[in-house]
Write a protein that holds these residues in place. Structure first.
Motif, PDB file in Angstrom:
ATOM      1  N   SER A 137      38.459 -19.854  -2.573  1.00 14.60           N
ATOM      2  CA  SER A 137      39.308 -20.980  -2.969  1.00 14.60           C
ATOM      3  C   SER A 137      39.705 -20.978  -4.447  1.00 14.60           C
ATOM      4  O   SER A 137      40.696 -21.604  -4.827  1.00 14.60           O
ATOM      5  CB  SER A 137      38.626 -22.306  -2.619  1.00 14.60           C
ATOM      6  OG  SER A 137      37.343 -22.378  -3.207  1.00 14.60           O
ATOM      7  N   SER A 138      38.952 -20.296  -5.313  1.00 17.21           N
ATOM      8  CA  SER A 138      39.306 -20.251  -6.734  1.00 17.21           C
ATOM      9  C   SER A 138      40.045 -18.983  -7.124  1.00 17.21           C
ATOM     10  O   SER A 138      40.272 -18.733  -8.316  1.00 17.21           O
ATOM     11  CB  SER A 138      38.044 -20.387  -7.603  1.00 17.21           C
ATOM     12  OG  SER A 138      37.563 -21.715  -7.585  1.00 17.21           O
ATOM     13  N   THR A 139      40.416 -18.194  -6.139  1.00 15.97           N
ATOM     14  CA  THR A 139      41.150 -16.957  -6.396  1.00 15.97           C
ATOM     15  C   THR A 139      42.600 -17.159  -5.976  1.00 15.97           C
ATOM     16  O   THR A 139      42.908 -17.255  -4.786  1.00 15.97           O
ATOM     17  CB  THR A 139      40.551 -15.780  -5.609  1.00 15.97           C
ATOM     18  OG1 THR A 139      39.174 -15.623  -5.962  1.00 15.97           O
ATOM     19  CG2 THR A 139      41.300 -14.492  -5.912  1.00 15.97           C
ATOM     20  N   THR A 140      43.501 -17.254  -6.947  1.00 16.67           N
ATOM     21  CA  THR A 140      44.914 -17.427  -6.630  1.00 16.67           C
ATOM     22  C   THR A 140      45.777 -16.887  -7.765  1.00 16.67           C
ATOM     23  O   THR A 140      45.341 -16.865  -8.929  1.00 16.67           O
ATOM     24  CB  THR A 140      45.254 -18.905  -6.345  1.00 16.67           C
ATOM     25  OG1 THR A 140      46.578 -18.994  -5.804  1.00 16.67           O
ATOM     26  CG2 THR A 140      45.121 -19.775  -7.580  1.00 16.67           C
ATOM     27  N   THR A 197      46.393 -20.921  -1.585  1.00 18.00           N
ATOM     28  CA  THR A 197      46.349 -19.839  -2.561  1.00 18.00           C
ATOM     29  C   THR A 197      47.297 -18.725  -2.145  1.00 18.00           C
ATOM     30  O   THR A 197      47.638 -18.584  -0.971  1.00 18.00           O
ATOM     31  CB  THR A 197      44.932 -19.252  -2.695  1.00 18.00           C
ATOM     32  OG1 THR A 197      44.563 -18.583  -1.473  1.00 18.00           O
ATOM     33  CG2 THR A 197      43.913 -20.331  -3.010  1.00 18.00           C
TER      34      THR A 197
END
Length: 264
Positions: A246-249, A178
């Protein structure tokens, strides 16, 4: 929620003091092996000693290289060819009237604030993608959105940094890597404290009082009405550097006290 960075190696550029130092310390306290970067051995070793004084179990390395130069970057790559977390914190700023910002001023601030991070990301990103895990984090500023009229070149460089990070996130699409930017607002670093005392000091006022006066005058949209502590910025960076994010990008994440008048 527990952040565990055991087994991860993090490089924090420009981390001998200020926000960078707070980030390095926070990552070390979360279990990461942390590479502290400054331009001299003395500065890097002093920062290392300060962290070890509060956490003797911290795993700290030093990288005394000028990462604003290709030569310094190559020295870094030779010494530390593989990392898991890259925090591009290195940056400069300064107040200059727009009509007096020379070509050299523009090139210097873009080189230090943008190109240096692009150079490091270009080297480490493929290695992260091979492992299917990595974090690249750019320390931007609320000035990227609220361009200061006395630091147009600085605000522009920070806006460019956000575009760079978004692009890197797209390059890493579908992998476990990310890339994000963090947007601090006014933060009470050593340099800022000295500035406040010199420019707004007097009458025996505390740093907190001086900071609140500065924010009220120069950042009136602030919802906290105060300077942030560097640790408050480091807290967000540590989360973004962890497996929990992990879902922050491709995001620009604000820790600026609500100064920015925007819902998103």
């Amino acid at each position: 929620m527990e952040i565990n960075l055991n087994g991860k190696t993090a490089l924090v550029t420009g981390s001998t003091k200020g926000i960078g130092f707070a980030i390095a310390k926070s990552l070390a306290n979360s279990g990461a092996k942390v590479i502290i970067n400054g331009r001299t051995d003395d500065a890097a070793n002093k920062a290392k000693a300060e962290i070890l004084a509060s956490n003797p179990n911290a795993n700290i390395e030093t990288a005394p290289f000028d990462l604003a130069s290709p030569k310094g970057a190559q020295e870094l790559f030779t010494a530390f060819p593989d990392i898991d977390i890259l925090v591009n914190n290195l940056g400069i700023y300064g107040t200059i009237p727009f009509t007096e910002i020379s070509d050299d001023d523009w090139m210097n601030i873009l080189n230090v604030n943008v190109v240096s991070g692009a150079r490091l990301s270009r080297f480490y990103l493929p290695k992260m993608m091979e492992k299917n895990w990595g974090r690249i984090i750019f320390i931007s500023s609320e000035s990227a959105i609220n361009i200061p009229d006395d630091m147009v070149h600085y605000g522009t460089s920070k806006a460019a940094m956000q575009g760079l990070a978004r692009g890197i996130a797209k390059v890493a699409k579908g992998s476990g890597v990310t890339c994000n930017t963090i947007l601090p607002g006014p933060t009470m670093t050593e340099g800022v404290a000295e500035f406040l005392q010199n420019v707004m000091g007097g009458d025996g006022k505390s740093l907190d009082e001086l900071g609140r006066e500065f924010v009220a005058k120069h950042r009136p949209s602030s919802l906290t009405g105060r300077f942030a502590d560097p640790q408050e910025v480091a807290n967000l960076v540590t989360y973004v550097a962890s497996p929990l994010s992990s879902s922050t990008t491709g995001a620009a994440l604000r820790v600026e006290g609500g100064i920015v008048e925007s819902l998103i």
